[in-house]
Design a protein around this motif. Structure first.
Motif, short mmCIF file in Angstrom:
data_model
loop_
_atom_site.label_atom_id
_atom_site.label_comp_id
_atom_site.label_asym_id
_atom_site.label_seq_id
_atom_site.Cartn_x
_atom_site.Cartn_y
_atom_site.Cartn_z
N TYR A 81 -10.40 94.49 43.09
CA TYR A 81 -9.43 94.69 44.17
C TYR A 81 -10.09 94.42 45.51
CZ TYR A 81 -7.29 97.37 40.41
OH TYR A 81 -6.77 97.75 39.22
N SER A 82 -9.27 94.14 46.49
CA SER A 82 -9.72 94.12 47.88
C SER A 82 -9.48 95.51 48.44
CB SER A 82 -8.92 93.10 48.70
OG SER A 82 -9.22 91.79 48.28
N TYR A 83 -10.12 95.81 49.55
CA TYR A 83 -9.94 97.12 50.18
C TYR A 83 -9.62 96.93 51.65
CZ TYR A 83 -11.88 99.20 46.02
OH TYR A 83 -12.07 99.59 44.73
N LEU A 84 -8.65 97.67 52.12
CA LEU A 84 -8.34 97.71 53.54
C LEU A 84 -9.10 98.89 54.12
CD1 LEU A 84 -6.77 96.68 55.99
CD2 LEU A 84 -4.89 98.19 55.30
N MET A 85 -10.03 98.60 55.01
CA MET A 85 -10.80 99.66 55.65
C MET A 85 -10.19 99.93 57.02
SD MET A 85 -14.87 99.98 56.48
CE MET A 85 -14.96 99.08 58.01
N PHE A 86 -9.95 101.20 57.30
CA PHE A 86 -9.44 101.63 58.60
C PHE A 86 -10.45 102.60 59.19
CE2 PHE A 86 -6.81 104.84 60.95
CZ PHE A 86 -6.56 104.05 62.05
N VAL A 87 -10.89 102.31 60.41
CA VAL A 87 -11.85 103.15 61.11
C VAL A 87 -11.24 103.53 62.44
CG1 VAL A 87 -14.17 103.25 62.12
CG2 VAL A 87 -13.78 101.93 60.04
N SER A 88 -11.30 104.82 62.77
CA SER A 88 -10.76 105.26 64.04
C SER A 88 -11.52 106.47 64.56
CB SER A 88 -9.28 105.61 63.88
OG SER A 88 -8.72 105.95 65.13
N ASN A 89 -11.51 106.63 65.87
CA ASN A 89 -12.04 107.81 66.55
C ASN A 89 -10.95 108.31 67.47
OD1 ASN A 89 -14.85 107.83 65.65
ND2 ASN A 89 -14.95 105.86 66.69
N PHE A 90 -10.78 109.62 67.53
CA PHE A 90 -9.67 110.19 68.30
C PHE A 90 -9.99 111.63 68.68
CE2 PHE A 90 -9.11 110.83 63.82
CZ PHE A 90 -8.73 112.16 63.70
N ASN A 91 -9.20 112.15 69.60
CA ASN A 91 -9.28 113.55 69.98
C ASN A 91 -8.11 114.29 69.37
OD1 ASN A 91 -10.22 112.20 72.99
ND2 ASN A 91 -11.57 113.57 71.90
#
Length: 194
Positions: A81-91
């Motif tokens: 499979y392929s993978y969708l990577m989501f990276v985020s920084n938030f308050n």
């Protein structure tokens, strides 16, 4: 005796992915390889247009980034499979953050995650939140340069500093009347940021 909450371990992940007021989120969601080129094209087009205007107005988001992963470091073959990577920084709260994505840009969440296995859709928010939580990774290291400040506070401080630089670069070269004028103009320009 009360049964253990099945989400206790997940709450530990949320707490570990935090530094001061900032939180980090990293998800890997699998999708059929046949959808990989389509999602990759969507991400490329998205990058041409820059950050989403709706999300840019949400000042608690430091950054959000999606990328397709076909092979992990050290692997010689592509995965099934392929993978969708989501990276985020938030308050703020992890749950509130995911809820905002669900409510503010539901069609974009479908466009990005719609081909991923198990994606429940963005609405109602609870199944979407559970889906993201189930794919969230514990970070080995999470660092925030300004753990006591929010993204809004940092942006405000940068605008005040820029105002000082623009208005009062060389205060020793100004006479008293000019210094007062420049000071008042600075305060007028940055009053919302103080």
């Amino acid at each position: 005796m009360l049964a253990d909450d099945p989400h206790d371990g997940e709450l530990d992940i949320i707490a570990a992915n935090r530094a001061g007021r900032a939180s980090g989120l990293t998800t890997f969601t699998p999708l059929p390889r046949v959808w990989s080129p389509v999602v990759r094209t969507v991400l490329r087009v998205k990058s041409w247009f820059g950050p989403d205007r709706t999300l840019r107005r949400l000042s608690f988001i430091h950054m959000a980034y999606w990328v397709m992963v076909d092979r992990f470091p050290g692997e010689t073959r592509r995965r099934r499979y392929s993978y969708l990577m989501f990276v985020s920084n938030f308050n703020g709260s992890w749950l509130d953050y995911i809820d905002v994505f669900s409510r503010a840009v539901p069609q974009k969440m479908v466009l990005l995650w719609g081909s991923s296995f198990g994606f429940p859709g963005p609405m109602p928010p609870r199944p979407f939140t559970d889906y993201i939580r189930g794919n969230d990774w514990h970070l080995s290291h999470y660092f925030s340069a300004y753990p006591g400040a929010t993204a809004t506070e940092i942006a405000s401080a940068l605008r005040v500093r820029r105002g000082f630089t623009d208005q009062l670069a060389d205060p020793q070269d100004l006479d008293d009347a000019a210094l007062v004028r420049h000071w008042r103009r600075l305060l007028t320009d940055v009053q919302r940021d103080l």
